[in-house]
Scaffold this motif. Structure first.
Motif, PDB file in Angstrom:
ATOM      1  N   LYS A   1       0.844  -1.048  -0.086  1.00 59.78           N
ATOM      2  CA  LYS A   1      -0.058  -0.107  -0.087  1.00 59.78           C
ATOM      3  C   LYS A   1       0.863   1.425   0.069  1.00 59.78           C
ATOM      4  O   LYS A   1       0.431   2.164  -0.415  1.00 59.78           O
ATOM      5  N   LYS A   2       2.120   1.311   0.698  1.00 59.26           N
ATOM      6  CA  LYS A   2       2.887   2.413   1.162  1.00 59.26           C
ATOM      7  C   LYS A   2       3.872   2.641  -0.224  1.00 59.26           C
ATOM      8  O   LYS A   2       4.164   3.596  -0.693  1.00 59.26           O
ATOM      9  N   ASN A   3       4.581   1.313  -0.984  1.00 56.24           N
ATOM     10  CA  ASN A   3       5.468   1.615  -1.850  1.00 56.24           C
ATOM     11  C   ASN A   3       4.885   1.023  -3.351  1.00 56.24           C
ATOM     12  O   ASN A   3       5.686   1.256  -4.314  1.00 56.24           O
ATOM     13  N   GLY A   4       3.937   0.781  -3.457  1.00 55.25           N
ATOM     14  CA  GLY A   4       3.282   0.181  -4.816  1.00 55.25           C
ATOM     15  C   GLY A   4       3.935  -1.234  -5.246  1.00 55.25           C
ATOM     16  O   GLY A   4       4.418  -1.825  -4.583  1.00 55.25           O
ATOM     17  N   PRO A   5       3.684  -1.510  -6.642  1.00 58.06           N
ATOM     18  CA  PRO A   5       4.163  -2.744  -7.031  1.00 58.06           C
ATOM     19  C   PRO A   5       5.683  -3.119  -6.738  1.00 58.06           C
ATOM     20  O   PRO A   5       6.540  -2.413  -6.874  1.00 58.06           O
ATOM     21  N   SER A   6       5.903  -4.301  -6.100  1.00 53.75           N
ATOM     22  CA  SER A   6       7.113  -4.634  -5.793  1.00 53.75           C
ATOM     23  C   SER A   6       7.655  -6.078  -6.117  1.00 53.75           C
ATOM     24  O   SER A   6       6.584  -6.792  -6.210  1.00 53.75           O
ATOM     25  N   SER A   7       8.682  -6.313  -6.165  1.00 52.77           N
ATOM     26  CA  SER A   7       9.066  -7.602  -6.278  1.00 52.77           C
ATOM     27  C   SER A   7       9.334  -8.627  -4.968  1.00 52.77           C
ATOM     28  O   SER A   7       9.149  -7.842  -4.125  1.00 52.77           O
TER      29      SER A   7
END
Length: 66
Positions: free
Chosen positions: A14-20
């Motif tokens: 929610k805080k950082n967006g799409p991530s690996s």
């Protein structure tokens, strides 16, 4: 009901967006292994909490718009 690790993953996205998966593993404060994080990500995606984009090393996880 979501556990602490699942909640931490969702809050991170929610805080950082799409991530690996690797970025999620490195950034959340947890004692579980990388393999466990990957299993949790797959289960959250199957439960429609997360959307999955890309393939193999390019896979990114994001909060599902549904």
């Amino acid at each position: 009901m979501l556990g602490n690790t699942e909640t931490a993953i969702i809050d991170f996205l929610k805080k950082n967006g799409p991530s690996s998966s690797k970025k999620i593993f490195d950034q959340i404060n947890t004692t579980v292994s990388y393999a466990t994080i990957k299993r949790i990500l797959v289960s959250l995606a199957k439960a429609n909490f997360l959307s999955v984009y890309g393939l193999a090393k390019a896979t990114r996880y994001a909060i599902s718009p549904v």
